[in-house]
Enzyme design. Structure first.
Site, mmCIF file in Angstrom:
data_model
loop_
_atom_site.group_PDB
_atom_site.id
_atom_site.type_symbol
_atom_site.label_atom_id
_atom_site.label_comp_id
_atom_site.label_asym_id
_atom_site.label_seq_id
_atom_site.Cartn_x
_atom_site.Cartn_y
_atom_site.Cartn_z
ATOM 1 N N GLY A 497 0.815 -1.208 0.000
ATOM 2 C CA GLY A 497 0.000 0.000 0.000
ATOM 3 C C GLY A 497 0.847 1.255 0.000
ATOM 4 N N THR A 498 0.207 2.351 -0.366
ATOM 5 C CA THR A 498 0.885 3.640 -0.418
ATOM 6 C C THR A 498 0.059 4.667 0.325
ATOM 7 O OG1 THR A 498 1.858 3.116 -2.562
ATOM 8 C CG2 THR A 498 1.801 5.422 -1.932
ATOM 9 N N GLY A 499 0.705 5.437 1.180
ATOM 10 C CA GLY A 499 0.014 6.453 1.955
ATOM 11 C C GLY A 499 0.612 7.826 1.730
ATOM 12 N N GLY A 500 0.163 8.773 2.554
ATOM 13 C CA GLY A 500 0.580 10.145 2.374
ATOM 14 C C GLY A 500 2.058 10.359 2.614
ATOM 15 N N GLY A 502 4.464 7.672 2.661
ATOM 16 C CA GLY A 502 5.318 6.708 2.002
ATOM 17 C C GLY A 502 4.571 5.440 1.686
ATOM 18 N N VAL A 504 4.034 1.065 2.255
ATOM 19 C CA VAL A 504 4.087 -0.010 3.248
ATOM 20 C C VAL A 504 4.445 -1.301 2.539
ATOM 21 C CG1 VAL A 504 2.813 -1.279 5.020
ATOM 22 C CG2 VAL A 504 2.365 1.161 4.654
ATOM 23 N N LYS A 518 6.967 0.535 7.049
ATOM 24 C CA LYS A 518 6.482 1.800 6.506
ATOM 25 C C LYS A 518 7.694 2.634 6.128
ATOM 26 C CE LYS A 518 3.725 5.877 7.577
ATOM 27 N NZ LYS A 518 2.960 6.583 8.612
ATOM 28 N N ASP A 618 -5.886 11.568 12.299
ATOM 29 C CA ASP A 618 -6.258 10.944 11.026
ATOM 30 C C ASP A 618 -7.022 9.645 11.275
ATOM 31 O OD1 ASP A 618 -4.490 9.889 7.992
ATOM 32 O OD2 ASP A 618 -6.529 10.634 8.314
#
Length: 787
Positions: A497-500, A502, A504, A518, A618
């Site tokens: 997965g990709t978040g704000g 970076g 994972v 992460k 968040d």
């Protein structure tokens, strides 16, 4: 509690006693609790006793052993029934069905069960038994048709004597710590229909005798350590509807023989080392509706015959070595999930994808696609928003990232009519979060897919060759190079997965533990602001200790590369589970209430038990992760801020759209009440099964809620709640959610108050669930006298 006089001598001829879904009318409106009275043993003629799904507690009375005529005994799903199983139950020689599942029973699974030779159904799953083996005496139960010992803390091998239970139709041993290989004697169970061995520690090859079980409908071997190839004899399993080998070490090609299994509905191969191409005959599986083969080494092109799978709902081929164009999929009218990310696909995105009117999730990222995104995608159910900066509409989160020659926008500019259709006030707009884009796309039958957490080992902090790398709770020397080797230098195949901040990654450490890493994006790793965020997350997570907050196992700062090492959550995010129809159906009302409670307790801890208080900032369904038992853990503290009472707490906008408290937009002031608001959104999302964007926009006009009943907004993928206690918890959760969503922060409850409400015992609902409107919940109109 059950009235003691119910079991008095004056009614000793009673043969059937129901307390549950089959309650007699005089008990149907009562919520039963307390202990099972010992006088229950004074009913010697009793043949059928159902005490399931109540609020009973305490230990099982030994007097149950007096019910020697009993044929059916079900005391399942009481949760607070504890203690060991009384040995007196060995007197129940006429027992045909024994169900003690979903309680808190302890002690070893008793050997004396082997004397109950008339048993046809034995279900003991979901208890807290002492760690131990499968009792060998169970092989005496020759009449047994159902044996369910899932989640019973079993260790050791599957005994070869299992082959003596030749009448077995269902064998369920999932979610244990069973080791060794699958015994070849399992091939003697010719009547077996369902075989669940998933989420254990099984090793070795699948015995060839298993492919003699021609009546099998379900074969689930997910989340073990099995290896070898898929044997061609798999074609013998003509009745197979579910075939799962997810998260093992299978190698070799996908055999064309699989194409003979024309009854297949679910096919799950993800997270193995399968190679070769997808057989062109895959199109013969005409009733297949879930094909999940991500995270392998499958190469070649995607066969055009996939377009023949007209019932397909989920197609996940992510993180492989596939190349060539995207084939014709426009005929897959049922398709809701299409993930081809992390391959080498080339050419343009074909217009026919726009014919997939039911498509809700699309991921074509990190390929070699080129050209423009087709306008026809506007006809799908993908989240499309106005992007005035570009004069276009765009799909968000971006499913086209990593295709450098591809435009991520749908141009030309949208018309006023389309613009109006998609415009929502920004603080209620739901933009699907980019925090987690899971490579674990679960089967639409909702099977648990991942291996259990192993016991902790002794703490160890490690430093090697000057690398700043610390792994807690593990033995061995683990440093930067070990991490790099574990995921092949952060190869995209390991990205979950990709978040704000970076991406994972999933990694298996040298000690054998699977963890989540992460890692900040490279450009962000060089940014001091992101460096501060990284260190802040280390500080926050290393200091907190709570059962409902994800565990941080370590960190690394080296060569401008920064990453955190987390406990791995097998079922991914709540966001993903709620958006998969079958997974959501598996997440029943009881589990959903527990997730709501656990999240409240975690936030209460952060706000009220930490000094100084910690604001998450968040809270969203993407940042609530689920382990193999669907237990919730609050995660992702990358935007957390330790509240300084002397500061103004003014900060840049952070959080996920659709969950952000409205006051942040104009005050930029963060407080605990911002988390409270986000929590309220998540609670409604859990109850409704989808983001409550439309409902949030109605809160400014409470009168609009008057004619909307609570029953109308509950997730219709679940049956309406039938248990009175569950109904009460749903009403309580909904009432608290509306309180948390108050437009004025000072009128929102604290998370401590919310947490305490769930811990308090409430009286019965004053009104039937079907008569409660949202307006009554919003104004707390005496739904429950204890509010």
């Amino acid at each position: 509690m059950i009235p003691p006089n119910t079991a008095s001598g004056t009614i000793w001829k009673i043969e059937f006693f129901f307390i549950s879904k089959s309650c007699p009318s005089y008990l149907s409106d009562r919520i039963l609790g307390g202990n099972i009275p010992p006088q229950i043993g004074d009913l010697p003629a009793l043949k059928y006793l159902d005490l399931s799904n109540c609020e009973l507690s305490g230990e099982l009375p030994p007097s149950l052993g007096n019910l020697t005529q009993l044929e059916f005994l079900d005391i399942s799903s009481n949760h607070n029934i504890n203690g060991s199983i009384p040995p007196q139950l060995e007197n129940l020689e006429n027992l045909v069905t024994l169900n003690l599942s979903s309680n808190s029973l302890s002690g070893l699974i008793p050997s004396f069960l082997g004397v109950l030779t008339n048993l046809r159904h034995l279900v003991m799953s979901g208890n807290q038994f002492d760690i131990g083996p499968i009792p060998p005496t169970l092989s005496n139960l020759k009449a047994l048709e159902t044996l369910d010992l899932s989640d019973c803390r079993i260790i050791g091998p599957i005994p070869s004597s299992i082959g003596l239970l030749t009448n077995l139709k269902s064998l369920v041993l999932r979610d244990n710590n069973i080791s060794g290989s699958i015994p070849s004697e399992i091939g003697k169970l010719k009547n077996l229909v369902d075989l669940y061995l998933d989420t254990n520690m099984l090793v070795g090859l699948v015995p060839i005798t298993l492919y003699q079980l021609t009546n099998l409908d379900t074969l689930n071997l997910d989340n073990n350590q099995l290896h070898g190839s898929i044997h061609p004899n798999v074609e013998n399993l003509k009745n197979l509807a579910f075939f799962g080998i997810h998260n093992n070490s299978f190698t070799g090609p996908i055999p064309p023989n699989l194409c003979h299994l024309t009854n297949l509905k679910i096919l799950i191969f993800a997270h193995n080392q399968l190679s070769g191409s997808i057989p062109s005959c895959i199109g013969n599986l005409s009733i297949l509706y879930s094909l999940i083969a991500g995270s392998n080494q499958i190469s070649g092109s995607i066969p055009s015959s996939i377009g023949n799978l007209s019932k397909l709902i989920v197609l996940d081929l992510e993180m492989n070595l596939l190349e060539g164009p995207i084939p014709e999929v426009g005929n897959l009218e049922a398709l809701r999930w299409l993930d081809l990310s992390g391959n080498r696909l080339s050419g343009s995105i074909p217009n026919h994808i726009g014919r997939l009117s039911k498509l809700e999730y699309l991921n074509l990222s990190f390929n070699q696609l080129s050209g423009n995104v087709p306008l026809s995608l506007g006809a799908t159910k993908l989240r499309i928003i106005d992007a005035p900066k570009y004069g276009c509409t765009m799909i968000y989160p971006d499913p086209f990232e990593g295709n450098k020659d591809l435009s991520p926008y749908i141009c030309p500019p949208i018309t006023n009519e389309t613009h109006n259709n998609y415009r929502i006030p920004f603080y209620t707009l739901i933009i699907l979060p980019i925090a987690i884009v899971s490579i674990f796309i679960f089967s639409i039958l909702g099977y648990l897919l991942f291996s259990p957490v192993k016991p902790k080992k002794k703490p160890s902090g490690v430093q090697k060759n000057g690398d700043l790398c610390s792994i807690w709770n593990y033995d061995g020397r683990i440093a930067y190079e070990d991490i790099i080797e574990a995921n092949e230098d952060f190869d995209i195949r390991y990205c979950v997965g990709t978040g704000g901040y970076g991406s994972v990654y999933r990694a298996k450490l040298p000690c054998g533990k699977v963890v989540a890493l992460k890692k900040l994006h490279r450009v962000e790793a060089e940014n001091p602001a992101f460096d501060r965020s990284f260190k802040n997350e280390i500080k926050v997570l290393s200091e907190i200790r709570h059962r409902d907050i994800v565990k941080l196992h370590g960190f690394c700062l080296y060569r401008k590369c920064m990453f955190l090492i987390y406990e791995y959550m097998q079922n991914g995010s709540l966001f993903n589970v709620l958006r998969d129809d079958i997974e959501a159906a598996e997440l029943d009302w009881t589990k959903r209430i527990e997730i709501i409670k656990d999240t409240a307790h975690a936030l209460c801890y952060l706000h009220h038990d930490c000094t100084p208080p910690i604001i998450h900032r968040d809270i969203s369904s993407s940042n609530i992760l689920l382990n193999s038992d669907m237990k919730a853990f609050v995660s992702d503290f990358g935007t957390a801020r330790i509240l300084d009472p002397d500061s103004s707490n003014r900060t840049a906008l952070a959080g996920t759209y659709g969950y952000i408290a409205p006051e942040i937009a104009y005050t930029m002031v963060v407080s605990e009440k911002c988390d409270v608001y986000s929590y309220g959104v998540v609670v409604l999302e859990i109850l409704m099964g989808k983001h409550p964007a439309e409902l949030l926009s109605m809160l400014s006009r409470p009168s609009s809620l008057q004619n909307i009943m609570l029953m109308e907004i509950l997730d219709d993928r679940l049956s309406p709640p039938s248990n009175k206690m569950v109904e009460q918890h749903i009403v309580l959760a909904a009432t608290l959610a509306f309180a948390c969503l108050h437009s004025k922060p000072k009128f929102r409850p604290s998370m401590e108050q919310v947490s305490q409400e769930f811990l308090s015992r409430h009286r019965s609902l004053k009104k039937p669930l079907r008569t409660i409107s949202l307006l009554q919940l919003a104004v707390n109109d005496n739904i429950d006298a204890s509010f």
